[in-house]
Scaffold this motif. Sequence first.
Motif, short mmCIF file in Angstrom:
data_model
loop_
_atom_site.label_atom_id
_atom_site.label_comp_id
_atom_site.label_asym_id
_atom_site.label_seq_id
_atom_site.Cartn_x
_atom_site.Cartn_y
_atom_site.Cartn_z
N THR A 237 0.78 -1.16 -0.06
CA THR A 237 -0.03 -0.08 -0.06
C THR A 237 1.05 1.24 0.06
O THR A 237 0.22 2.47 -0.03
CB THR A 237 -0.86 -0.07 1.28
N GLY A 238 2.14 1.06 -0.04
CA GLY A 238 2.96 2.40 0.01
C GLY A 238 3.05 3.28 1.32
O GLY A 238 3.12 4.52 1.10
N LYS A 239 2.55 2.63 2.35
CA LYS A 239 2.51 3.23 3.75
C LYS A 239 3.71 3.16 4.57
O LYS A 239 3.86 3.79 5.58
CB LYS A 239 1.37 2.59 4.39
N LEU A 240 4.70 2.65 3.63
CA LEU A 240 6.10 2.61 4.63
C LEU A 240 7.19 3.70 3.88
O LEU A 240 7.29 3.48 2.69
CB LEU A 240 6.54 1.31 4.58
N LYS A 241 7.76 4.41 4.57
CA LYS A 241 8.85 5.14 4.07
C LYS A 241 10.23 4.27 3.87
O LYS A 241 10.12 3.28 4.18
CB LYS A 241 9.15 6.32 4.99
N ALA A 242 11.26 4.72 3.10
CA ALA A 242 12.15 3.97 2.95
C ALA A 242 13.03 3.80 4.33
O ALA A 242 12.78 4.73 5.19
CB ALA A 242 13.55 4.96 2.15
N GLU A 243 13.42 2.64 4.49
CA GLU A 243 14.25 2.33 5.68
C GLU A 243 13.24 2.33 6.83
O GLU A 243 13.57 2.58 8.18
CB GLU A 243 15.58 3.07 6.05
N ALA A 244 12.05 1.81 6.81
CA ALA A 244 11.11 1.88 7.89
C ALA A 244 11.37 0.75 8.65
O ALA A 244 11.99 -0.21 8.29
CB ALA A 244 9.88 1.86 7.23
N VAL A 245 10.71 0.83 9.87
CA VAL A 245 10.83 -0.38 10.84
C VAL A 245 9.56 -0.76 11.33
O VAL A 245 8.52 -0.04 11.56
CB VAL A 245 11.76 0.24 12.04
N LEU A 246 9.25 -2.20 11.21
CA LEU A 246 8.02 -2.95 11.54
C LEU A 246 8.17 -3.33 12.93
O LEU A 246 9.31 -4.19 12.99
CB LEU A 246 7.49 -3.84 10.52
N LEU A 247 7.19 -3.23 14.02
CA LEU A 247 7.49 -3.73 15.26
C LEU A 247 6.07 -4.48 15.47
O LEU A 247 5.20 -3.74 15.51
CB LEU A 247 7.46 -2.95 16.30
N LEU A 248 5.95 -5.72 15.74
CA LEU A 248 4.67 -6.39 15.97
C LEU A 248 4.87 -7.49 17.06
O LEU A 248 5.79 -8.06 17.60
CB LEU A 248 4.58 -7.43 14.73
N GLU A 249 3.68 -7.44 17.86
CA GLU A 249 3.64 -8.49 18.86
C GLU A 249 2.77 -9.35 18.46
O GLU A 249 1.86 -9.54 17.55
CB GLU A 249 2.72 -7.87 20.16
#
Length: 288
Positions: A237-249
């Motif tokens: 969806t293009g909702k992440l910028k370059a070098e983004a970080v995802l954190l999930l439980e």
Amino acid sequence: MITIGDAIEWGASALAAVGLPSPRLDAHVLLGDILQVERATLFTYPERVLRPEQEQRYRLLIERRKDGEPVAYLVGYKAFFGRDFLVDKRVLIPRPETELLVEAALSTIRKMFAAGRTPLLADVGTGTGIIPITLALEEPRMPYLYGIDISSDALAVARLNSQRHGVATRLRFLQGDLLAPLPEAVDVLIANLPYVGTKEMDTLAPDVRAFEPHLALFSGPEGLDLLQRFLVEARETGKLKAEAVLLLEIGYLQREPLHRLLQELWPQARVTFEKDYASWDRLLKVVI
């Protein structure tokens, strides 16, 4: 007439008789809330006599607790990261494990600030709002944060909590399904989505199964449905910028299937897992 000491003994015995796991602690919390005093005061003044209306309220709460209603719902709040947050049956009760997610987010955010970036963050499945509210309080350099939930009831509680903690002007709460409401790309994307499988329903504590909102608990037979759809949306969806970080439980048995999906979506991403206080895999970090 009943004293504080007698009330604690009666309450703890009544709760122990039905097999609840922490009867004395529950009795202390419930009575302390009614009297609006710290636990230390209950220990210090056991001879203090309760007023009749206080005794009546206490006995009512003990009966409700005996029926399995969680203490957090009975008193209307839950401690998280050293602060009290409003909770009721519209939202899942915050868990200690989620503090690991907040700590990881703070570390990520501060590294971005140190590198000259002002990070933009969204929390999906925000529930009570504890994650973005805590981050706003702990890191005042962040201009604003998003909190997204499909439940309007949950968002109503989140807004109350943001007002209670003085950060309402910096929180942008949005209602909708996963990433659909998010209006811009972010640097840090957090998700504490439902990850319990319906196959596991019988293994949950009875008070969780009976009282907490199933919408915030369950996600398909293996608990993976929303997590997998969330990761695909994050990729497409293009909702992440370059070098983004995802954190999930995540759930304690979900490491392998999620790792396989991440390898398909972001072959070059750095993927790490961290364990919770019980040594189960609980925190997933993806550096795009």
